[in-house]
Write an enzyme that holds these catalytic residues in place. Sequence first.
Site, PDB file in Angstrom:
ATOM      1  N   ASP A 145      -8.691  -4.819  -5.766  1.00 12.21           N
ATOM      2  CA  ASP A 145      -8.194  -4.009  -4.645  1.00 12.21           C
ATOM      3  C   ASP A 145      -9.040  -2.746  -4.492  1.00 12.21           C
ATOM      4  OD1 ASP A 145      -6.614  -2.317  -2.914  1.00 12.21           O
ATOM      5  OD2 ASP A 145      -4.923  -3.620  -3.351  1.00 12.21           O
ATOM      6  N   SER A 205       0.839  -1.197   0.000  1.00  9.53           N
ATOM      7  CA  SER A 205       0.000   0.000   0.000  1.00  9.53           C
ATOM      8  C   SER A 205       0.876   1.250   0.000  1.00  9.53           C
ATOM      9  CB  SER A 205      -0.962  -0.054   1.193  1.00  9.53           C
ATOM     10  OG  SER A 205      -2.019   0.846   1.043  1.00  9.53           O
ATOM     11  N   HIS A 224      -7.367  -5.963  -0.353  1.00 12.67           N
ATOM     12  CA  HIS A 224      -6.260  -5.016  -0.432  1.00 12.67           C
ATOM     13  C   HIS A 224      -4.946  -5.763  -0.296  1.00 12.67           C
ATOM     14  CE1 HIS A 224      -4.209  -1.288  -0.374  1.00 12.67           C
ATOM     15  NE2 HIS A 224      -4.135  -1.119   0.935  1.00 12.67           N
TER      16      HIS A 224
END
Length: 515
Positions: free
Chosen positions: A453, A235, A483
């Site tokens: 995602d 991320s 995610h």
Amino acid sequence: MTRFARWTAAAAAALLVAGCGSGSSEGGKDEGKNSGRPSAGAPSSGTTSGLPASLTSQKLDWGRCKGSSAPGSGWQCATLKVPLDYAKPDGETIGLALIRSKATGGQSKRIGSLLFNFGGPGGSGVDTMPSYESVVGPLHERYDLVSWDPRGVAASEGVRCRSDKAIQTAESVDATPDDAAEETAYFKDAADFGKGCAKAAGKLLSHVSTTDTARDMDLMRQVLGDGTMHYLGFSYGTELGGVYAHLFPKNVGRLVLDAVVDPSADTVGHAKNQTLGFQRALDDYLKSTGQDPKQGSQKIVDLLNRIDANPLPTADGRKLTQTLALTGIVLPLYSKEGWPRLTDALKGAEGGDGSGLLALADGYNDRDSSGHYGTTTHSQRVISCLDDKQRPTPAQTKKLLPEFERISPVFGDFMGWDTAGWCHDWPVAGQYDNPEVSAPGAAPILIVGNTGDPATPYEGARRMADQLGKGVGVELTWKGEGHGAYGSGSECVDSTVNSYLLDGTVPKDGKVCAS
């Protein structure tokens, strides 16, 4: 107010705790163009130049980790000294909390250190790393597993911008203002948060950028004794990894970037990306329950509107507001495993009980059962507001709202207002519109994108690969949900990543792993 950017492990942990009836423990952007933006720094010749020997030659005092939740004896903790201001390398220093577990296969098999950043920004690597050991078992044999709390986070000069009482009070502020009074309250709360951060952080507030942390990483590499950087970033950690590669291309070893932040997006573009990503995830969730996505989304919009007018009662006596309800809907979309809990929470809310959605919101907001809030969201804001140069005004945001609402009837309004509210009247200026990640001459970097995602939509992976440069960015696609991809149940993804990190095997650019 919470911006939706978090790695799946943190979300999954929050889901687990929310399922027990309490919160977790402490532990937004238009397609931007590269031209005309300030660089994160000139590419390095291969060293962290200009730093005194007192920093580059420091010896880490590894010892048993302390605290009530300290991991077992296989883990060691230490503190790394880094410059507060890299423009003054001989000046004041701050300490960064590190954690490691040595390679289990012995020195003869050891490759080096493998650094992890679990996202946020603002997530604690020291708290998260031990719980992630089971996922990376094959890597642990040949790597020392290493993570840290970046500057401004948790044990590394972590910032707390307001008290627990003030946070709970602020939860009554409507993050999607419907009239002038609510708009005034919304922006006053944003400005007050920034003032609290300035008071708490002092001069540190200007030195918690992603560029600062990338430089910390290279100093860490040297002190750990590694010739090149081996890294797994998730991320926000992908943005950090891209900035590192730009600053130190000759120091890139084996880098994996999973759940990729789009480096071409500015503040508004990032918000649009997330709005699209969460609506896609919600559509997939609704399809899984047999609902038409358009009709199901409208049903949720109607529920949120009713909650906006009349907040719902909950088991602990607090009220479920529209903003808390939306946050509760967001959390289980981070992982397919959270979908059944979302079904239960929505059913309860439709029946007039907000307890389920409130528990999910508390998990996301780092609130435990005693009413104590963690600092993750504080750190997230001080880092991202120092990074992000763009500051949309309330007037500009209002013009954008129809476009956000077209992207998502459920999340658009919130994400649109967030572009102006997140860094409103922030005490320090942002540094760039987009992070510079071009890394000519770097070794191949594996970019992992997940088509389902919600927080970092799939399109960002290709854009990261392209901006790293020809022959550098290598894209791997997983047709999955949630995610992040690595460690999420795909043997194809896990084996490809492991082969790259353990053997240096670079897959063909564009490889696809089916769900």
